[in-house]
Design a protein around this motif. Sequence first.
Motif, PDB file in Angstrom:
ATOM      1  N   GLU A  82      29.947  36.807 -51.950  1.00  0.00           N
ATOM      2  CA  GLU A  82      30.032  38.248 -51.681  1.00  0.00           C
ATOM      3  C   GLU A  82      29.806  39.000 -53.000  1.00  0.00           C
ATOM      4  O   GLU A  82      30.507  38.753 -53.973  1.00  0.00           O
ATOM      5  N   ASP A  96      30.157  42.278 -53.574  1.00  0.00           N
ATOM      6  CA  ASP A  96      31.162  43.312 -53.800  1.00  0.00           C
ATOM      7  C   ASP A  96      32.476  42.615 -54.127  1.00  0.00           C
ATOM      8  O   ASP A  96      33.141  42.073 -53.229  1.00  0.00           O
ATOM      9  N   VAL A 112      35.609  43.472 -52.090  1.00  0.00           N
ATOM     10  CA  VAL A 112      35.620  42.849 -50.768  1.00  0.00           C
ATOM     11  C   VAL A 112      35.962  41.365 -50.892  1.00  0.00           C
ATOM     12  O   VAL A 112      36.730  40.820 -50.103  1.00  0.00           O
ATOM     13  N   GLN A 171      39.101  39.243 -49.144  1.00  0.00           N
ATOM     14  CA  GLN A 171      38.951  37.997 -48.393  1.00  0.00           C
ATOM     15  C   GLN A 171      39.817  36.895 -48.996  1.00  0.00           C
ATOM     16  O   GLN A 171      40.439  36.111 -48.273  1.00  0.00           O
ATOM     17  N   ASP A 212      28.025  36.776 -46.973  1.00  0.00           N
ATOM     18  CA  ASP A 212      27.445  38.079 -46.625  1.00  0.00           C
ATOM     19  C   ASP A 212      25.941  37.900 -46.392  1.00  0.00           C
ATOM     20  O   ASP A 212      25.380  36.828 -46.655  1.00  0.00           O
ATOM     21  N   ILE A 220      30.262  37.081 -42.897  1.00  0.00           N
ATOM     22  CA  ILE A 220      31.104  38.285 -42.925  1.00  0.00           C
ATOM     23  C   ILE A 220      30.247  39.391 -43.528  1.00  0.00           C
ATOM     24  O   ILE A 220      29.999  39.407 -44.737  1.00  0.00           O
ATOM     25  N   THR A 221      29.775  40.297 -42.687  1.00  0.00           N
ATOM     26  CA  THR A 221      28.756  41.236 -43.120  1.00  0.00           C
ATOM     27  C   THR A 221      28.823  42.542 -42.345  1.00  0.00           C
ATOM     28  O   THR A 221      29.361  42.582 -41.231  1.00  0.00           O
ATOM     29  N   ALA A 222      28.256  43.588 -42.937  1.00  0.00           N
ATOM     30  CA  ALA A 222      28.141  44.869 -42.241  1.00  0.00           C
ATOM     31  C   ALA A 222      26.879  44.918 -41.388  1.00  0.00           C
ATOM     32  O   ALA A 222      26.650  45.895 -40.667  1.00  0.00           O
ATOM     33  N   LYS A 234      31.927  43.693 -40.789  1.00  0.00           N
ATOM     34  CA  LYS A 234      32.783  44.519 -41.639  1.00  0.00           C
ATOM     35  C   LYS A 234      32.947  45.915 -41.037  1.00  0.00           C
ATOM     36  O   LYS A 234      32.059  46.382 -40.321  1.00  0.00           O
ATOM     37  N   PRO A 235      34.024  46.623 -41.351  1.00  0.00           N
ATOM     38  CA  PRO A 235      35.151  46.191 -42.185  1.00  0.00           C
ATOM     39  C   PRO A 235      36.011  45.159 -41.459  1.00  0.00           C
ATOM     40  O   PRO A 235      36.232  45.258 -40.254  1.00  0.00           O
ATOM     41  N   VAL A 236      36.472  44.176 -42.189  1.00  0.00           N
ATOM     42  CA  VAL A 236      37.182  43.051 -41.600  1.00  0.00           C
ATOM     43  C   VAL A 236      38.643  43.407 -41.341  1.00  0.00           C
ATOM     44  O   VAL A 236      39.339  43.895 -42.229  1.00  0.00           O
ATOM     45  N   PHE A 266      39.949  38.094 -38.700  1.00  0.00           N
ATOM     46  CA  PHE A 266      39.673  37.111 -39.748  1.00  0.00           C
ATOM     47  C   PHE A 266      40.533  35.867 -39.535  1.00  0.00           C
ATOM     48  O   PHE A 266      40.039  34.733 -39.562  1.00  0.00           O
TER      49      PHE A 266
END
Length: 245
Positions: A13, A15, A18, A22, A59, A86-88, A109-111, A116
Amino acid sequence: MKGNQDIEVLIVEDDLRVAEIQKRFLEQIEGFQTVGIAASYVEAKTLIEILQPDLLLLDVYFPDMNGLDLLKETKQQAKQMDVIMITATKEIDKVQEAISIGVFDYIIKPVVFERFKQSLLRYQEFHRKLVQLGQDNPHVTQQQVDQLLRKDVEGTAGAGDKPYLPKGIDPLTLDKVMEVLGRAEGGLTAERVAKEIGVSRTTARRYLEHLVADDKIEADLAYGTVGRPERVYLVSGTTKRQMST
């Protein structure tokens, strides 16, 4: 496979905020260990090769790569390593591509922690069954393959039955929450739902956020004349149509 040891997870990831979220989520789920965080293609390839984790949290979009391309590479080269996206990214072609390549799960996302956790617990049970089968016999039966492909959590309903519910979510209470929201003309706050079904505000919020994560209801902000805006919950159009049929 690492037997009864913790499942080793590499977070890929870019970011770092983020990624830290996680990591903290993983720390709250017993049986998992974050072995590294990669923010680029080079870091991801290097850490995969060195650490050989059991699971990637991956991501899609990075400045120097597409996560789906990395997913293809890992599936071709790294044995016994699974991936949860895990992605937007919400484009259906990207979701379909990820599924066709072989992701274990796809989280948008947002998670939300409950979603999760649900995914990680399902993976944990899948991983446990796979390890056990490999220890017991190099060959499997059709029933054992079916159980693995369904990815059910032990002690939960099988295919065609009610879906897995995380700890602290009772199906009867969940039905009451949906019933209250279904009767409402507009959105309801957690406090209002709590009064309607006779539980605490914290409990109501837990159920409501679970339903949001499961895409059964929607959440929005209501701005009053005084004080901070309140989070309100309402049944989505698709779910309302399903409830009326």
